[in-house]
Design an enzyme around this catalytic site. Structure first.
Site, PDB file in Angstrom:
ATOM      1  N   VAL A   1      -0.288  -1.442   5.061  1.00  0.00           N
ATOM      2  CA  VAL A   1       0.253  -2.520   5.762  1.00  0.00           C
ATOM      3  C   VAL A   1       1.148  -2.174   6.496  1.00  0.00           C
ATOM      4  O   VAL A   1       2.419  -2.025   5.807  1.00  0.00           O
ATOM      5  CB  VAL A   1       0.281  -3.882   5.041  1.00  0.00           C
ATOM      6  CG1 VAL A   1       0.692  -5.005   5.821  1.00  0.00           C
ATOM      7  CG2 VAL A   1      -1.215  -4.098   4.454  1.00  0.00           C
TER       8      VAL A   1
ATOM      9  N   GLU B   1      -2.269  -2.227  -7.613  1.00  0.00           N
ATOM     10  CA  GLU B   1      -3.202  -1.053  -7.536  1.00  0.00           C
ATOM     11  C   GLU B   1      -4.741  -1.451  -7.752  1.00  0.00           C
ATOM     12  O   GLU B   1      -5.227  -1.960  -8.539  1.00  0.00           O
ATOM     13  CB  GLU B   1      -2.872  -0.111  -8.698  1.00  0.00           C
ATOM     14  CG  GLU B   1      -1.487   0.433  -8.632  1.00  0.00           C
ATOM     15  CD  GLU B   1      -1.186   1.729  -7.957  1.00  0.00           C
ATOM     16  OE1 GLU B   1      -2.378   2.426  -7.847  1.00  0.00           O
ATOM     17  OE2 GLU B   1      -0.014   1.543  -7.446  1.00  0.00           O
TER      18      GLU B   1
ATOM     19  N   ASN C   1       4.721   0.806   3.298  1.00  0.00           N
ATOM     20  CA  ASN C   1       4.995  -0.381   4.120  1.00  0.00           C
ATOM     21  C   ASN C   1       6.523  -0.299   4.707  1.00  0.00           C
ATOM     22  O   ASN C   1       6.944  -1.536   4.875  1.00  0.00           O
ATOM     23  CB  ASN C   1       4.750  -1.547   3.143  1.00  0.00           C
ATOM     24  CG  ASN C   1       3.558  -1.360   2.199  1.00  0.00           C
ATOM     25  OD1 ASN C   1       3.442  -1.481   1.180  1.00  0.00           O
ATOM     26  ND2 ASN C   1       2.626  -1.494   2.982  1.00  0.00           N
TER      27      ASN C   1
ATOM     28  N   HIS D   1      -2.787  -1.662  -2.093  1.00  0.00           N
ATOM     29  CA  HIS D   1      -2.384  -2.670  -3.231  1.00  0.00           C
ATOM     30  C   HIS D   1      -2.737  -4.285  -2.627  1.00  0.00           C
ATOM     31  O   HIS D   1      -2.081  -4.523  -1.630  1.00  0.00           O
ATOM     32  CB  HIS D   1      -0.923  -2.803  -3.210  1.00  0.00           C
ATOM     33  CG  HIS D   1      -0.181  -1.484  -3.705  1.00  0.00           C
ATOM     34  ND1 HIS D   1       1.003  -1.101  -3.443  1.00  0.00           N
ATOM     35  CD2 HIS D   1      -0.823  -0.278  -4.420  1.00  0.00           C
ATOM     36  CE1 HIS D   1       1.300   0.087  -3.915  1.00  0.00           C
ATOM     37  NE2 HIS D   1      -0.156   0.630  -4.401  1.00  0.00           N
TER      38      HIS D   1
ATOM     39  N   SER E   1       0.843  -1.374   0.121  1.00  0.00           N
ATOM     40  CA  SER E   1      -0.008   0.104  -0.128  1.00  0.00           C
ATOM     41  C   SER E   1       1.076   1.405   0.128  1.00  0.00           C
ATOM     42  O   SER E   1       1.824   1.101   0.470  1.00  0.00           O
ATOM     43  CB  SER E   1      -1.012  -0.074   1.299  1.00  0.00           C
ATOM     44  OG  SER E   1      -0.446  -0.782   2.347  1.00  0.00           O
TER      45      SER E   1
END
Length: 701
Positions: free
Chosen positions: A257, A634, A431, A211, A189
């Site tokens: 995340v 995405e 991340n 993502h 993400s």
């Protein structure tokens, strides 16, 4: 219940006191729900999700019950074993009973909306999933529990890999550590928050960009939720009754995340039918359950499942007098849904922080921005209080024979890494650990327990993210969207010049030809980028364990790692990659978009973006013809500026529906291929202008 559905592009009519519940479906299949009250809103949201994703949701709820094999056969046995062994169905009932009574009614209303839709539109739901009906509020919580605790925090694939390697190693001691565990590709993400001091308009801005795989429980669903005093827009994972990424007129948030460990794996020493713990023999809790497995002829075959639990958690493996037990955080924290709901109701930073301080959401970074100009990064999570060790130690296998390693509490909100209104005027997370959220870095790793977050490295996607923000003193909304679509390959900046030089010095004819192609490459993965395919194939051939001459250094986080450690072996890998490219595509400079594709239904479009730590992140699966199809990355994008009124654009890459024959399956993919977002319509007036269908609920209770 009576529902009136019709196409209507009529003139905007202000509603004086919402006396009915409506869903206004826009031309992209986004439901704008106007509830006469909150319970009616949840009911309509359940209805809307079924309209868009009904087959998927019922299959997910069947799996969360641990009864998928009963409904759909042998291929779901392992899923049921995982869900039952982890205790999801039983704990979901406990979570349901523990809900605030008012909020429990909202969950029930969402489930009732699911059931009402199937009663009214049974012909639109596949027969094979109707056996799950009716669903209940417990099913909603079971699905949430499976997604949060037993997919994101820990998942069956990771546990199976760990178990296999542990069972196959000769070392059964606790020296088997994190280096023996095969890592899984993490869910990714991007998230940005930009303060007024760095915004061209003087308004704070937010970028949300998770993502995920483009299927199953990872699908995003976009919606607007309105009721008296409520107007929140955003997205959630299918089957979840609240928005998990969202904004209102005053503030917004996204999640990434985070580098977070909420699971512990303990090695137990078996003795006398139990296991050793604090110098004594402790008995396992043992339970035998029955899985019903549907056979091809429709009959059910019973399959026993024996579940053993230690004080740590369920046993996941046994061998040679040893066993592994799994402990997962958050099992006694049932309030994630209400916390997300309350976040969406907040009107300012104080209310938002009050909503998140209970830490009911077990993981995920929070990136926040608001109309008053505040921006915030919170390393959110239920971080266990550890007695010893660092992050790497707790990522491995832990001695389970002593209570000194058994975590029973988690850190409160005040202990977590948090940055509010940094001097830089921007925050990012891709991340990476929170230490690199902005520069100059306001957080120091030494100020936090070594087990809480790893120290590095900062991956290339995060480095490029930070460099884009750092380099622009006044970022406009349009520029933020442009940056969002960056396909620049940061890795190429560190290696490409060295690789080209080495290929010309050490390579044969193929290597020198490859160097020529790489020299003219734009270092992007645009659909017409020539050389990107060759570089991607080289990434697969080269040994990354000893690739860089200069390793990553936390004192130089945006310029390291750098340089080739072994130019000769890098050229050998380049020549192997070049031969593969020529053999498959006939030319070394095949355009990226000819090889990497976006597909949905009859659409087959050239892709841009990719996996090589690229900000515009896509994951691909190989096809039989040598090409690759996007299957993840995405997923949902929302770009928000807290102007008056709020300005926002979004995209659900694969469309806002999966139901067969829905016009919205894949209807946003062409925009995605063109690197475009679509405007978010929030006011009733603009929704009416872009209205496809109106549904009116006249007697929702």
């Amino acid at each position: 219940m009576s529902v009136q559905s019709r196409s209507d592009r009529g003139t905007f009519r202000p509603v004086a006191g919402q006396q009915k519940t409506e869903i206004l479906w826009d031309t992209y299949g986004v439901p704008h729900i106007y509830g006469k009250d909150v319970q009616s809103l949840f009911h309509a949201f359940g209805w809307a999700q079924m309209h868009s994703h009904g087959n998927v949701i019922l299959r997910l709820y069947g799996q969360a019950r641990g009864r998928a094999a009963e409904y759909w056969g042998e291929k779901y046995v392992e899923s049921d074993q995982w869900v039952r062994t982890m205790g999801v169905p039983v704990r979901a009932q406990q979570w349901y009973d523990a809900q605030n009574p008012t909020f429990r009614n909202y969950i029930d209303a969402f489930a009732a909306g699911i059931n009402a839709y199937t009663q009214n539109h049974a012909e639109l739901i596949d027969d094979e999933v109707k056996g799950v009906l009716p669903v209940t509020g417990v099913d909603v919580l079971a699905h949430l529990h499976r997604v949060l605790n037993f997919t994101f925090i820990v998942n069956p694939q990771t546990v199976a890999s760990l178990r296999e390697e542990w069972e196959n190693t000769q070392d059964t001691s606790t020296e088997f550590n994190q280096q023996n565990i095969t890592p899984q590709k993490p869910l990714g993400s991007n998230g940005w928050a930009i303060a007024p001091s760095r915004s061209a308009s003087g308004n704070a801005m937010l970028l949300a960009n998770p993502h995920n795989p483009w299927s199953n429980l990872f699908l995003w669903y976009e919606a607007q939720l309105n009721a008296p005093g409520i107007d929140t827009y955003g997205a959630t994972l299918v089957g979840i009754p609240v928005l998990t990424i969202g904004f209102n007129d005053n503030l917004g948030w996204t999640h990434t995340v985070n580098k977070y460990n909420g699971r512990d794996v303990y090695e137990l020493t078996l003795a006398d039918g139990g296991y050793r713990f604090d110098g004594k023999i402790r008995a396992f809790e043992t339970e035998t359950q029955t899985l019903n497995v549907r056979q091809p002829d429709g009959t059910l075959e019973e399959k026993p499942l024996t579940v053993q639990r230690s004080i740590h958690g369920p046993v996941i493996a046994q061998k040679d007098g040893k066993a592994l037990a799994l402990r997962v955080v958050g099992l006694d924290q049932p309030g994630a849904l209400e916390q997300w709901w309350t976040m969406g109701l907040a009107k300012n930073l104080t209310e938002f922080e009050a909503a998140i301080k209970p830490l009911q959401i077990p993981m995920f970074t929070v990136i926040y921005a608001d109309r008053e100009g505040h921006i915030m990064h919170l390393f959110n999570g239920q971080v266990p209080v550890r007695s010893q060790g660092d992050y790497a130690y707790w990522s491995g296998i832990i001695p389970g024979d002593t209570s000194t390693t058994l975590s029973t509490q988690f850190h409160p909100y005040a202990d977590l890494p948090r940055v509010l209104d940094p001097q830089s005027g921007w925050l990012q997370n891709a991340n990476d650990p929170p230490w690199t959220t902005t520069f100059p870095a306001p957080l120091k790793p030494d100020d936090y327990p070594a087990y809480m977050v790893p120290r590095g490295p900062m991956e290339f996607r995060a480095q490029h993210s930070a460099k884009m923000l750092k380099s622009d003193e006044r970022i406009s909304f349009e520029k933020m969207v442009e940056y969002k679509h960056s396909t620049h390959v940061e890795l190429a900046e560190r290696l490409l010049d060295d690789l080209i030089t080495a290929a010309r010095q050490h390579g044969g004819e193929v290597g020198k030809n490859a160097a020529d192609v790489l020299e003219t490459w734009d270092r992007k993965t645009e659909s017409d980028s020539r050389g990107a395919v060759l570089f991607a194939f080289w990434n697969e051939e080269v040994d990354f364990s000893n690739l860089f001459a200069v390793p990553w250094n936390e004192q130089e986080p945006l310029t390291t790692p750098n340089g080739l450690a072994d130019p000769v072996s890098a050229v050998t890998a380049l020549e192997a990659a070049a031969q593969r490219v020529i053999a498959t595509y006939g030319t070394l400079d095949v355009p990226w978009g000819e090889v990497f594709r976006l597909r949905s239904g009859n659409l087959d479009l050239p892709a841009n973006g990719g996996e090589v730590d690229i900000f515009r992140n896509l994951w691909f699966s190989p096809l039989e013809d040598g090409r690759f199809e996007a299957i993840g990355g995405e997923s949902y994008v929302a770009a928000i500026e807290f102007s008056n009124p709020v300005r926002a654009m979004a995209l659900v890459s694969y469309g806002n529906a999966t139901q067969p024959n829905s016009p919205h399956v894949g209807d946003q993919l062409e925009l995605f291929a063109k690197k475009q977002l679509r405007p978010i319509w929030r006011s009733r007036q603009e929704i009416e202008v872009h209205l496809a269908t109106r549904e009116v609920f006249t007697d929702v209770e």
